[in-house]
Design a protein around this motif. Structure first.
Motif, PDB file in Angstrom:
ATOM      1  N   TYR A  16      26.711  15.419 -36.248  1.00 40.76           N
ATOM      2  CA  TYR A  16      27.501  14.194 -36.360  1.00 40.76           C
ATOM      3  C   TYR A  16      28.833  14.567 -36.989  1.00 40.76           C
ATOM      4  O   TYR A  16      28.876  15.398 -37.904  1.00 40.76           O
ATOM      5  CB  TYR A  16      26.797  13.171 -37.256  1.00 40.76           C
ATOM      6  N   LEU A  23      28.510  17.277 -39.549  1.00 36.99           N
ATOM      7  CA  LEU A  23      27.237  17.262 -40.261  1.00 36.99           C
ATOM      8  C   LEU A  23      26.207  17.822 -39.291  1.00 36.99           C
ATOM      9  O   LEU A  23      25.903  17.201 -38.272  1.00 36.99           O
ATOM     10  CB  LEU A  23      26.922  15.816 -40.641  1.00 36.99           C
ATOM     11  N   ILE A  25      22.761  18.492 -38.144  1.00 33.86           N
ATOM     12  CA  ILE A  25      21.399  18.014 -38.417  1.00 33.86           C
ATOM     13  C   ILE A  25      20.373  18.940 -37.759  1.00 33.86           C
ATOM     14  O   ILE A  25      19.452  19.409 -38.406  1.00 33.86           O
ATOM     15  CB  ILE A  25      21.219  16.567 -37.894  1.00 33.86           C
ATOM     16  N   PRO A  44      11.968  15.603 -46.166  1.00 30.68           N
ATOM     17  CA  PRO A  44      12.629  14.593 -46.993  1.00 30.68           C
ATOM     18  C   PRO A  44      13.548  13.698 -46.157  1.00 30.68           C
ATOM     19  O   PRO A  44      13.990  14.098 -45.072  1.00 30.68           O
ATOM     20  CB  PRO A  44      13.464  15.431 -47.984  1.00 30.68           C
ATOM     21  N   SER A  45      13.845  12.532 -46.676  1.00 24.82           N
ATOM     22  CA  SER A  45      14.773  11.611 -46.022  1.00 24.82           C
ATOM     23  C   SER A  45      16.101  12.292 -45.769  1.00 24.82           C
ATOM     24  O   SER A  45      16.569  13.082 -46.589  1.00 24.82           O
ATOM     25  CB  SER A  45      15.040  10.409 -46.927  1.00 24.82           C
ATOM     26  N   GLY A  46      16.683  11.997 -44.633  1.00 20.80           N
ATOM     27  CA  GLY A  46      18.019  12.510 -44.328  1.00 20.80           C
ATOM     28  C   GLY A  46      18.023  13.886 -43.688  1.00 20.80           C
ATOM     29  O   GLY A  46      19.085  14.405 -43.358  1.00 20.80           O
ATOM     30  N   THR A  47      16.837  14.481 -43.477  1.00 22.23           N
ATOM     31  CA  THR A  47      16.822  15.826 -42.890  1.00 22.23           C
ATOM     32  C   THR A  47      16.845  15.796 -41.358  1.00 22.23           C
ATOM     33  O   THR A  47      17.035  16.837 -40.738  1.00 22.23           O
ATOM     34  CB  THR A  47      15.588  16.639 -43.333  1.00 22.23           C
ATOM     35  N   GLY A  48      16.614  14.620 -40.782  1.00 15.62           N
ATOM     36  CA  GLY A  48      16.750  14.547 -39.324  1.00 15.62           C
ATOM     37  C   GLY A  48      15.479  14.208 -38.568  1.00 15.62           C
ATOM     38  O   GLY A  48      15.410  14.425 -37.357  1.00 15.62           O
ATOM     39  N   LYS A  49      14.500  13.619 -39.242  1.00 15.54           N
ATOM     40  CA  LYS A  49      13.245  13.272 -38.563  1.00 15.54           C
ATOM     41  C   LYS A  49      13.482  12.236 -37.459  1.00 15.54           C
ATOM     42  O   LYS A  49      13.026  12.403 -36.336  1.00 15.54           O
ATOM     43  CB  LYS A  49      12.222  12.725 -39.566  1.00 15.54           C
ATOM     44  N   SER A  50      14.197  11.174 -37.817  1.00 10.28           N
ATOM     45  CA  SER A  50      14.433  10.128 -36.807  1.00 10.28           C
ATOM     46  C   SER A  50      15.284  10.676 -35.669  1.00 10.28           C
ATOM     47  O   SER A  50      15.023  10.385 -34.491  1.00 10.28           O
ATOM     48  CB  SER A  50      15.145   8.926 -37.435  1.00 10.28           C
ATOM     49  N   THR A  51      16.268  11.489 -36.019  1.00 11.03           N
ATOM     50  CA  THR A  51      17.121  12.102 -34.995  1.00 11.03           C
ATOM     51  C   THR A  51      16.262  12.924 -34.032  1.00 11.03           C
ATOM     52  O   THR A  51      16.388  12.817 -32.805  1.00 11.03           O
ATOM     53  CB  THR A  51      18.169  13.011 -35.671  1.00 11.03           C
TER      54      THR A  51
HETATM   55  P1  ADP Z   1      15.493  11.107 -41.541  1.00 13.60           P
HETATM   56  O1  ADP Z   1      14.824  10.364 -40.433  1.00 13.60           O
HETATM   57  O2  ADP Z   1      14.860  12.432 -41.852  1.00 13.60           O
HETATM   58  O3  ADP Z   1      15.657  10.294 -42.785  1.00 13.60           O
HETATM   59  P2  ADP Z   1      17.855  10.873 -39.878  1.00 13.60           P
HETATM   60  O4  ADP Z   1      17.532  11.581 -38.617  1.00 13.60           O
HETATM   61  O5  ADP Z   1      17.800   9.383 -39.879  1.00 13.60           O
HETATM   62  O6  ADP Z   1      16.969  11.482 -41.063  1.00 13.60           O
HETATM   63  O7  ADP Z   1      19.327  11.306 -40.321  1.00 13.60           O
HETATM   64  C1  ADP Z   1      19.689  12.644 -40.586  1.00 13.60           C
HETATM   65  C2  ADP Z   1      21.090  12.686 -41.133  1.00 13.60           C
HETATM   66  O8  ADP Z   1      22.033  12.338 -40.129  1.00 13.60           O
HETATM   67  C3  ADP Z   1      21.343  11.732 -42.286  1.00 13.60           C
HETATM   68  O9  ADP Z   1      22.154  12.389 -43.230  1.00 13.60           O
HETATM   69  C4  ADP Z   1      22.048  10.585 -41.642  1.00 13.60           C
HETATM   70  O10 ADP Z   1      22.902   9.944 -42.563  1.00 13.60           O
HETATM   71  C5  ADP Z   1      22.826  11.252 -40.545  1.00 13.60           C
HETATM   72  N1  ADP Z   1      23.024  10.379 -39.380  1.00 13.60           N
HETATM   73  C6  ADP Z   1      22.054   9.811 -38.645  1.00 13.60           C
HETATM   74  N2  ADP Z   1      22.574   9.099 -37.611  1.00 13.60           N
HETATM   75  C7  ADP Z   1      23.918   9.239 -37.711  1.00 13.60           C
HETATM   76  C8  ADP Z   1      25.038   8.749 -36.955  1.00 13.60           C
HETATM   77  N3  ADP Z   1      24.854   7.990 -35.864  1.00 13.60           N
HETATM   78  N4  ADP Z   1      26.273   9.096 -37.369  1.00 13.60           N
HETATM   79  C9  ADP Z   1      26.461   9.878 -38.459  1.00 13.60           C
HETATM   80  N5  ADP Z   1      25.458  10.384 -39.210  1.00 13.60           N
HETATM   81  C10 ADP Z   1      24.204  10.059 -38.853  1.00 13.60           C
END
Ligand code: ADP
Length: 227
Positions: A16, A23, A25, A44-51
């Motif tokens: 991103y 950033l 991921i 941990p949160s923010g590492t990219g699981k949802s991504t």
């Molecule tokens: P998790 O599910 O592990 O908490 P995410 O996959 O939601 O992590 O997000 C990983 C990182 O990417 C986070 O730091 C989040 O802030 C960032 N991020 C997620 N989506 C976007 C986006 N559309 N634009 C910018 N940063 C993003």
């Protein structure tokens, strides 16, 4: 017998932009998910699981690398083709159930089948069987608001697999539930996976549940590694 690979991530990149910098991921993430297995994604949160789940489920395109669903490379496919593959091969479950409030549990599970073109009687029969499998048949005629959190999630899982996908991707499916209920929902999910040959990748913070799965992976420096 070696189970087939349902879903494969090959060198997946996701960055991103953040002001002038990127950033990073996912930086060359490789991962295979086989039929009949449950894999915990623990990080941990923010590492990219949802991504990672969104990319694996063809909801998002990676910046590099490929996702193969049932051996089919999706990197160069059109959006329409990707949507078609997602609809037929992938089921999603989220932390919050997103069931349709105006419809009963049974109707919620029938809905994706009707959209896919199945007849009403057939959809009803399969929905009833899935609710039975998730041990929630006795609540089939109730609307989501009349169900407990654990019951709602069991219906959401039944709905996610209504069209017999190859892979189930779940983002904290029990994150909103108390530990006993979470365990109960997970047991029902695991039984379904075993019985159907479905492959499941489940992001969770619950280490107890993670330990009940076949494998555990995490995200480290943008790559998927086994725990
Ligand atoms: P998790 O599910 O592990 O908490 P995410 O996959 O939601 O992590 O997000 C990983 C990182 O990417 C986070 O730091 C989040 O802030 C960032 N991020 C997620 N989506 C976007 C986006 N559309 N634009 C910018 N940063 C993003």
């Amino acid at each position: 017998m070696i189970a087939r690979v349902a879903l494969e991530l090959i060198g997946v990149e996701r960055h991103y932009s953040q002001g002038d910098s990127a950033l990073k991921i996912l930086t060359g993430a490789d991962f295979s998910l086989h039929g009949g297995e449950t894999v915990a994604l623990v990080a941990p949160s923010g590492t990219g699981k949802s991504t990672l789940l969104h990319i694996a489920g063809l909801l998002e395109r990676p910046d590099g690398g490929d996702v193969k669903v049932n051996g089919v490379s999706c990197a160069d496919l059109s959006d329409d083709r990707r949507t078609a593959i997602r609809r037929s091969e992938i089921g999603f479950v989220y932390q919050f159930h997103h069931l349709l409030p105006e419809f009963s549990a049974l109707e919620n599970v029938m809905m994706p089948q009707l959209i896919a073109g199945l007849g009403k009687a057939e959809a009803r029969e399969r929905a009833a069987a899935l609710l039975d499998y998730m041990r929630i048949a006795h609540r089939a005629d109730h609307r989501p608001s009349e169900l407990s959190g654990g019951e709602q999630q069991r219906v959401a899982i039944a709905r996610a697999v209504a069209n017999a996908p190859l892979a189930l991707l779940a983002d904290e499916p029990t994150g909103n539930l108390d530990p006993d209920t979470a365990g109960y929902v997970f047991e029902a999910l695991k039984a379904l996976v075993r019985q159907s040959g479905l492959a499941a990748l489940i992001a969770t913070h619950n280490l107890h549940l993670a330990n009940l799965m076949d494998r555990r992976v995490t995200i480290e420096d943008g790559k998927v590694v086994e725990l």
